[in-house]
Motif scaffolding. Structure first.
Motif, PDB file in Angstrom:
ATOM      1  N   ASN A 196      -3.629   3.484  -2.146  1.00 29.27           N
ATOM      2  CA  ASN A 196      -3.550   2.533  -3.247  1.00 29.27           C
ATOM      3  C   ASN A 196      -3.079   1.230  -2.629  1.00 29.27           C
ATOM      4  OD1 ASN A 196      -4.084   4.505  -5.268  1.00 29.27           O
ATOM      5  ND2 ASN A 196      -1.918   5.095  -5.293  1.00 29.27           N
ATOM      6  N   MET A 197      -3.630   0.110  -3.074  1.00 31.25           N
ATOM      7  CA  MET A 197      -3.292  -1.165  -2.447  1.00 31.25           C
ATOM      8  C   MET A 197      -3.175  -2.281  -3.477  1.00 31.25           C
ATOM      9  SD  MET A 197      -5.625  -1.187   0.988  1.00 31.25           S
ATOM     10  CE  MET A 197      -7.056  -0.461   0.256  1.00 31.25           C
ATOM     11  N   ILE A 198      -2.305  -3.219  -3.175  1.00 30.49           N
ATOM     12  CA  ILE A 198      -2.237  -4.468  -3.945  1.00 30.49           C
ATOM     13  C   ILE A 198      -2.799  -5.564  -3.050  1.00 30.49           C
ATOM     14  CG2 ILE A 198      -0.746  -6.109  -5.154  1.00 30.49           C
ATOM     15  CD1 ILE A 198      -0.369  -3.492  -6.458  1.00 30.49           C
ATOM     16  N   LEU A 199      -3.847  -6.216  -3.534  1.00 30.02           N
ATOM     17  CA  LEU A 199      -4.467  -7.288  -2.770  1.00 30.02           C
ATOM     18  C   LEU A 199      -4.393  -8.593  -3.548  1.00 30.02           C
ATOM     19  CD1 LEU A 199      -7.773  -5.568  -1.524  1.00 30.02           C
ATOM     20  CD2 LEU A 199      -5.649  -5.837  -0.249  1.00 30.02           C
ATOM     21  N   GLY A 200      -4.262  -9.673  -2.837  1.00 33.70           N
ATOM     22  CA  GLY A 200      -4.252 -11.001  -3.451  1.00 33.70           C
ATOM     23  C   GLY A 200      -5.375 -11.865  -2.903  1.00 33.70           C
ATOM     24  N   ASP A 201      -5.773 -12.890  -3.689  1.00 37.19           N
ATOM     25  CA  ASP A 201      -6.873 -13.806  -3.325  1.00 37.19           C
ATOM     26  C   ASP A 201      -8.093 -13.038  -2.826  1.00 37.19           C
ATOM     27  OD1 ASP A 201      -5.551 -16.191  -3.963  1.00 37.19           O
ATOM     28  OD2 ASP A 201      -4.458 -16.132  -2.057  1.00 37.19           O
ATOM     29  N   VAL A 202      -8.593 -12.179  -3.697  1.00 34.16           N
ATOM     30  CA  VAL A 202      -9.618 -11.220  -3.293  1.00 34.16           C
ATOM     31  C   VAL A 202     -11.018 -11.757  -3.566  1.00 34.16           C
ATOM     32  CG1 VAL A 202     -10.392  -8.846  -3.548  1.00 34.16           C
ATOM     33  CG2 VAL A 202      -8.008  -9.418  -3.986  1.00 34.16           C
ATOM     34  N   GLU A 203     -11.897 -11.557  -2.592  1.00 32.69           N
ATOM     35  CA  GLU A 203     -13.319 -11.770  -2.840  1.00 32.69           C
ATOM     36  C   GLU A 203     -13.970 -10.402  -2.909  1.00 32.69           C
ATOM     37  OE1 GLU A 203     -16.713 -14.536  -0.937  1.00 32.69           O
ATOM     38  OE2 GLU A 203     -16.204 -12.758   0.247  1.00 32.69           O
ATOM     39  N   GLU A 204     -14.630 -10.122  -4.022  1.00 34.93           N
ATOM     40  CA  GLU A 204     -15.314  -8.849  -4.186  1.00 34.93           C
ATOM     41  C   GLU A 204     -16.811  -9.064  -4.055  1.00 34.93           C
ATOM     42  OE1 GLU A 204     -15.777  -7.284  -8.136  1.00 34.93           O
ATOM     43  OE2 GLU A 204     -15.412  -5.235  -7.489  1.00 34.93           O
ATOM     44  N   VAL A 205     -17.457  -8.218  -3.270  1.00 35.01           N
ATOM     45  CA  VAL A 205     -18.910  -8.280  -3.125  1.00 35.01           C
ATOM     46  C   VAL A 205     -19.481  -6.942  -3.569  1.00 35.01           C
ATOM     47  CG1 VAL A 205     -20.839  -8.609  -1.525  1.00 35.01           C
ATOM     48  CG2 VAL A 205     -18.707  -9.876  -1.182  1.00 35.01           C
TER      49      VAL A 205
ATOM     50  N   PHE B 151       0.859  -1.196   0.000  1.00 40.77           N
ATOM     51  CA  PHE B 151       0.000   0.000   0.000  1.00 40.77           C
ATOM     52  C   PHE B 151       0.886   1.232   0.000  1.00 40.77           C
ATOM     53  CE2 PHE B 151       0.426   1.974   4.194  1.00 40.77           C
ATOM     54  CZ  PHE B 151       1.158   1.007   4.870  1.00 40.77           C
ATOM     55  N   ASP B 152       0.313   2.378  -0.328  1.00 41.13           N
ATOM     56  CA  ASP B 152       1.054   3.639  -0.204  1.00 41.13           C
ATOM     57  C   ASP B 152       0.211   4.664   0.542  1.00 41.13           C
ATOM     58  OD1 ASP B 152      -0.779   4.733  -1.956  1.00 41.13           O
ATOM     59  OD2 ASP B 152       0.548   4.660  -3.692  1.00 41.13           O
TER      60      ASP B 152
ATOM     61  N   PHE C 218      -5.149  -4.301  -8.067  1.00 43.94           N
ATOM     62  CA  PHE C 218      -4.695  -3.004  -7.591  1.00 43.94           C
ATOM     63  C   PHE C 218      -5.939  -2.182  -7.259  1.00 43.94           C
ATOM     64  CE2 PHE C 218      -4.057   1.479  -8.609  1.00 43.94           C
ATOM     65  CZ  PHE C 218      -2.870   1.784  -7.956  1.00 43.94           C
ATOM     66  N   VAL C 219      -5.972  -1.595  -6.077  1.00 43.72           N
ATOM     67  CA  VAL C 219      -7.086  -0.724  -5.693  1.00 43.72           C
ATOM     68  C   VAL C 219      -6.591   0.708  -5.702  1.00 43.72           C
ATOM     69  CG1 VAL C 219      -8.818  -0.212  -3.944  1.00 43.72           C
ATOM     70  CG2 VAL C 219      -7.862  -2.511  -4.097  1.00 43.72           C
ATOM     71  N   ARG C 220      -7.306   1.574  -6.409  1.00 43.94           N
ATOM     72  CA  ARG C 220      -6.935   2.981  -6.384  1.00 43.94           C
ATOM     73  C   ARG C 220      -7.460   3.600  -5.097  1.00 43.94           C
ATOM     74  NH1 ARG C 220      -5.224   7.475  -9.653  1.00 43.94           N
ATOM     75  NH2 ARG C 220      -6.475   9.186  -8.870  1.00 43.94           N
ATOM     76  N   GLY C 221      -6.573   4.312  -4.407  1.00 42.93           N
ATOM     77  CA  GLY C 221      -6.877   4.805  -3.062  1.00 42.93           C
ATOM     78  C   GLY C 221      -8.077   5.717  -2.955  1.00 42.93           C
ATOM     79  N   ASP C 222      -8.354   6.491  -4.003  1.00 41.93           N
ATOM     80  CA  ASP C 222      -9.427   7.481  -3.853  1.00 41.93           C
ATOM     81  C   ASP C 222     -10.813   6.860  -3.727  1.00 41.93           C
ATOM     82  OD1 ASP C 222      -9.670   6.739  -6.477  1.00 41.93           O
ATOM     83  OD2 ASP C 222      -9.487   8.766  -7.318  1.00 41.93           O
ATOM     84  N   GLY C 223     -10.946   5.585  -4.047  1.00 40.85           N
ATOM     85  CA  GLY C 223     -12.239   4.923  -3.891  1.00 40.85           C
ATOM     86  C   GLY C 223     -12.445   4.305  -2.520  1.00 40.85           C
TER      87      GLY C 223
END
Lengths: 91, 88, 97
Positions: free
Chosen positions: C46-55, C41-42, C81-86
């Motif tokens: 912003n984040m890098i996630l692995g083995d993600v479950e999205e709901v 993360f920074d 990759f998750v953009r931090g502003d969300g």
């Protein structure tokens, strides 16, 4: 550019003073979306990013979730409020 | 027209409100009334004895708050002295 | 008071730092939630996630009955990759005292 902060009177409480005074206290954090978070304030930074403990999430006054620890991104924050001892709810 | 006879800067106007009631109208359907305790360069404000009004589809929702730090980001209008209905 | 590692939270981002390599919960705008392992993360979140479950939660109003129909869509994503502003909220797994 700005002429703020020149006069400091006894009754003035700046945002910085407020933030110092509420660490470790129970607070309500309201987001722009209307969602409320109630919990114990661990700490916060200049972006109004917030770390809280024992956090409860309320949507339309209803408890929706609980988090042991929570980080709230500051750009979503509408206000941080102290909590009165009384649990009277005007909802 | 562009001449401001009072030479009062906006921040000075807000500074003069410290210790008295102020009416804050947010972008979107929210308003707050409270006693201004202080503010910073972003116009984040510390307010005391606050009443929050949210205009929703179901009507006005009123919340009382002890002391808050209001994020300056979504403030639209500030009215020194509070809302007109306070005059009574 | 402190444990083996420096588990003190001095600033909010410490909470995220302490969650590296742990599974976290992320609440995003537009009613999206993620659960996954935090790899990086920074300061923008912003984040890098692995083995993600999205709901994804959607609410529809039935045209005839006007009832609210709440639907949740789940999917799994190996790496993202998750953009931090969300980001609205991040909750780490419970830290044991």
């Amino acid at each position: 550019m700005s002429g703020t902060g020149e006069k400091v009177t006894g009754t003035t409480k700046t945002p910085t003073d407020f933030l110092k005074s509420i660490r470790g206290k129970p607070v309500v954090v309201k987001l722009n979306s209307g969602v409320d978070y109630r919990g114990i304030l661990t700490c916060l930074d200049g972006y109004m990013n917030i770390a809280m403990e024992q956090t409860e999430e309320y949507v339309n006054g209803q408890l929706k979730n609980k988090y042991g620890d929570a980080f709230i991104r500051g750009n979503n924050v509408l206000y941080i409020s102290t909590v009165k001892r009384t649990l009277a709810d005007g909802a | 027209m562009a001449n401001n006879p009072s030479q009062l800067l906006p921040s000075e106007l807000i500074d003069r409100c410290i210790g008295s009631r102020i009416w804050v109208i947010m972008k979107g359907d929210k308003e707050l009334v409270g006693i201004l305790k202080g503010f910073d360069v972003y116009v984040n404000m510390v307010l005391e004895d606050v009443t929050e009004y949210e205009i929703t589809a179901e009507g006005k929702r009123v919340t009382k708050l002890d002391q808050i730090l209001l994020n300056g980001n979504n403030i639209a209008i500030l009215v020194p002295g509070g809302p007109p209905e306070d005059a009574e | 008071m402190s444990g083996e590692e420096d588990a003190t939270v001095r600033e909010p981002l410490d909470l995220i730092r302490l969650s590296l390599d742990e599974r976290i919960y992320v609440k995003l705008r537009s009613d999206r939630e993620l659960r996954g392992k935090l790899h990086a993360f920074d300061q923008h979140l912003n984040m890098i996630l692995g083995d993600v479950e999205e709901v994804i939660t959607t609410v529809e109003i039935d045209d005839e009955t006007y009832e609210e129909i709440v639907r949740t869509t789940k999917r799994t994503i190996q790496f993202l990759f998750v953009r931090g502003d969300g980001v609205i909220l991040v909750s780490p797994p419970l830290r044991t005292a």
